[in-house]
Design an enzyme around this catalytic site. Sequence first.
Site, PDB file in Angstrom:
ATOM      1  N   GLN A 109       0.832  -1.212   0.000  1.00 56.90           N
ATOM      2  CA  GLN A 109       0.000   0.000   0.000  1.00 56.90           C
ATOM      3  C   GLN A 109       0.868   1.265   0.000  1.00 56.90           C
ATOM      4  O   GLN A 109       0.511   2.280   0.597  1.00 56.90           O
ATOM      5  CB  GLN A 109      -0.939  -0.006   1.210  1.00 56.90           C
ATOM      6  N   SER A 110       1.997   1.207  -0.685  1.00 58.40           N
ATOM      7  CA  SER A 110       2.922   2.347  -0.700  1.00 58.40           C
ATOM      8  C   SER A 110       2.364   3.530  -1.505  1.00 58.40           C
ATOM      9  O   SER A 110       2.017   3.386  -2.687  1.00 58.40           O
ATOM     10  CB  SER A 110       4.249   1.878  -1.307  1.00 58.40           C
ATOM     11  N   ASN A 111       2.314   4.690  -0.861  1.00 59.33           N
ATOM     12  CA  ASN A 111       1.933   5.918  -1.584  1.00 59.33           C
ATOM     13  C   ASN A 111       3.024   6.309  -2.569  1.00 59.33           C
ATOM     14  O   ASN A 111       2.745   6.788  -3.672  1.00 59.33           O
ATOM     15  CB  ASN A 111       1.737   7.078  -0.596  1.00 59.33           C
TER      16      ASN A 111
END
Length: 331
Positions: A73-75
């Site tokens: 879920q890396s921005n």
Amino acid sequence: MKQIKKISLFNRVTPVEYMESASKYLKGPKIYIKRDDLTDVALGGNKVRKLEYILADAIDKGCDTVITTGGPQSNHARITAGACAKLGLRCVLILSGNKKTVLEGNLLLDKIFGAEVRFADTWNFDKINIMMDELAAHLSKNGHKAYTVPIGGASGYGAMGYAECFSEILTQEKELKVEFSRIVVAHGSGGTQAGLEIGKAENKSKKEILAMSVLFKKEKAEAYVKKEIAEGYEVLGKKAPEKIDIIINDSYLGEGYAIPDERVIETIGLLGRLEGIILDPVYTGKAFGGLIDYIKCGKINKNENILFIHTGGYPGIVNMTEKHKKYFENF
Ligand SMILES: Cc1ncc(COP(=O)(O)O)c(C=O)c1O
């Protein structure tokens, strides 16, 4: 400050807004918010400023492919994917952990932006860094040139984005006729704080930069920032100042990265209700929760003006559990 090559991904100054309702509700200092969640590319966030310098360096070096990493879920991965799409660069994401069966949040957006998503089957980022280098070497044997971006865009070039942002804030202070005593920001890989510290030192400013760590305990977080400050000065071709005072608070980390506690959920509810602003449960919700606690404990004077930097992260809302969502049912 020396001009470093930059590619324009968003073409404006992000707004600084006074949060009148929240300031009155908290009965403390005047709180302003810098809307770096509104940096246009791929739903925005702090990574856009970093990528303006990182991708300029990649293009300058003749690269056609960008490889980076992060959690599922890396921005940072999402915004890198979006920025690469905009610039016509191939983007490969080597994400930590095992292949996810559910496509949601940032992971879904990575796909929408056309990134090639691979899973590393490990959470060990030292190993993933080796995988990124191996892939870059493999691509170069096949007529391509790849640029590897460290997790969070935490590099000397990345730091330039927030060194520039610090100067932008100084200009906005003059326009708004307000002086901020402290800048409060979330700390993950440390690049945002590193850039702000460089901007502060270069502008000989006395403002306090208060970073709320959401990933590492204080010691490790400090080591990251120091390394990135040094790398930033390398990019500038200058010697780093002998001493830079770094302020990091890790008390709001809770049970760990991407595990929001009640304070975070309440903070998200508070800003939603009072300001129509969405914070995320991984970074900005934790950091703003820390700021509220500082105000409640009387650690900030009522006559201060505080600037909170909203670093984005909306898709992180998928980190809210059913228990957290129940909080809003009777809201
Ligand atoms: C929304 C958001 N806020 C803050 C941060 C922290 O920034 P940095 O990694 O530069 O410390 C990140 C980094 O991933 C982020 O995605």
